[in-house]
Design a protein around this motif. Structure first.
Motif, PDB file in Angstrom:
ATOM      1  N   ASN A   1      24.563  25.590   4.494  1.00  0.00           N
ATOM      2  CA  ASN A   1      23.475  26.904   5.671  1.00  0.00           C
ATOM      3  C   ASN A   1      22.931  27.060   5.881  1.00  0.00           C
TER       4      ASN A   1
ATOM      5  N   THR B   1      31.526  25.911  13.505  1.00  0.00           N
ATOM      6  CA  THR B   1      30.700  26.621  12.729  1.00  0.00           C
ATOM      7  C   THR B   1      30.172  27.949  13.592  1.00  0.00           C
TER       8      THR B   1
ATOM      9  N   TYR C   1      23.720  25.006  11.428  1.00  0.00           N
ATOM     10  CA  TYR C   1      24.794  24.533  10.289  1.00  0.00           C
ATOM     11  C   TYR C   1      25.455  23.300  10.270  1.00  0.00           C
TER      12      TYR C   1
ATOM     13  N   ARG D   1      32.541  29.408   7.886  1.00  0.00           N
ATOM     14  CA  ARG D   1      32.445  28.182   7.907  1.00  0.00           C
ATOM     15  C   ARG D   1      32.384  26.757   6.411  1.00  0.00           C
TER      16      ARG D   1
END
Length: 366
Positions: A194, A364, A203, A342
């Motif tokens: 990410n 996300t 992401y 995340r």
């Protein structure tokens, strides 16, 4: 807080990493100071405080958090306590630096994130690879178009070590350790993708997974066998919001094939070439670049990248002090709790995918 002020920090946990990283990392900043050490094991904390010159030691968390001479806390405790201590600290108005994995599940991570956001408090995660020079340079080169549009990313993080722990610890139990190897190192892997690729490729948004736990027991405190409950291996296919594909393996049940050292290797490939970086604490970094039709070539990094000092520890904890001083994290460098959420969602999706044998969604955003 004015920039001339000291950031007074309490470390919540007398773990080994408290002494290796949290205490020296905060104290290395000219405006940071560890003023208190908390542990349920008071004797252990007293011994550590004596070695590291921390003035206050306590096993009373509520009283510690009620003090007005504590500005912020770091949380290097068991994975279950990441959630419990963080929520308690936020309710007491303290800024929080939390170790990874963020929590035991995404539901806890979401509650932590909302609690910090609602109170306007600094919230930061311990994703140390963001603070290595090679990973930062990889991110910069990808953003600059050095390899074109990335189409595949891989992270290999393996070490044949499942057999080393013979005695029961908190890491034996899923209720305290959560996802085992997947949480300890997989959280880093998801965040690295990410961080390095998110600004260009989005992401991680979905994944398919294989997970494995080697059936075994360790010796409990009463001498009786105790089954190990936490995962040893997770292997994932991933896809980001904008379609970047990839694979991640994090394992203590399989040997590494990398000769580069460190705690893993990340490779990002595009139509104009590929970039490679190893994952370390900033003490022995490696970066390489591959162009079409050529061999891998080293990318020159500053001398400190290979001088044997874990510089990323000091950059990371120093960045938390800076975040408190300015009232927020640096989004180009630091991982806030939403970034932690995340990764926790990706951990949950990996566990679900290992059971379902299907692609699973990854959140996300909160």
């Amino acid at each position: 807080m004015a920039k001339s002020d000291k950031v007074r920090v309490a470390v919540l946990g007398a773990a080994a990493f408290s002494e290796v990283a949290h205490i020296p990392g905060v104290n290395a900043h000219p405006q940071g100071e560890v003023v208190a050490l908390y542990s349920r094991d008071l004797a252990r904390a007293q011994e550590m405080a004596g070695r590291t010159n921390v003035p206050l030691v306590t096993d009373d968390l509520e009283a510690l958090l009620a003090r007005d001479d504590i500005d912020a806390v770091t949380v290097p405790s068991t994975n279950l306590n990441h959630y419990l201590y963080t929520v308690a600290a936020l309710k007491a108005g303290k800024h929080v630096f939390c170790e990874k994995p963020m929590a035991l599940n995404a539901e806890q991570a979401a509650k932590m994130t909302r609690a910090a956001q609602e109170r306007g408090l600094v919230n930061q995660m311990s994703f140390i690879f963001r603070y290595t020079l090679c990973v930062r340079e990889m991110r910069r080169l990808i953003a600059a178009g050095a390899i074109g549009t990335p189409h595949y990313v891989t992270i290999e993080q393996q070490g044949y070590s499942w057999f080393r722990q013979q005695q029961q610890t908190w890491r034996t139990f899923a209720g305290e350790h959560g996802a085992g190897q997947l949480g300890e190192m997989g959280s880093h892997c998801f965040d690295t993708v990410n961080f390095v690729c998110g600004h260009t490729s989005g992401y991680i948004a979905e994944l398919a997974a294989i997970t494995h736990l080697i059936p075994r027991t360790v010796e409990g405190p009463d001498g009786q066998p105790q089954p190990v409950e936490t995962l040893d291996l997770a292997s994932c296919l991933i896809r980001t919001q904008k379609g970047l594909g990839g694979e991640i393996i994090t394992s203590r049940a399989t040997p590494s094939h990398s000769q580069l050292g460190g705690m893993g290797v990340v490779v990002v490939t595009g139509e104009k070439g590929a970039l490679l970086a190893n994952l370390t604490r900033g003490n022995a970094e490696v970066m390489q670049r591959l162009e079409p039709g050529k061999s891998w070539e080293p990318v020159t990094l500053p001398p400190e990248a290979t001088d044997g000092t874990p510089h990323a520890i000091y950059r990371m904890l120093g960045s938390f002090v800076d975040s408190v001083l300015r009232g927020g994290v640096d989004p180009d460098q630091d991982a806030d709790f939403e970034a932690g959420y995340r990764t926790q969602s990706a951990i949950d999706a990996t566990i679900a995918g290992g059971a379902s044998h299907r692609w699973e969604p990854v959140a996300t955003a909160i």
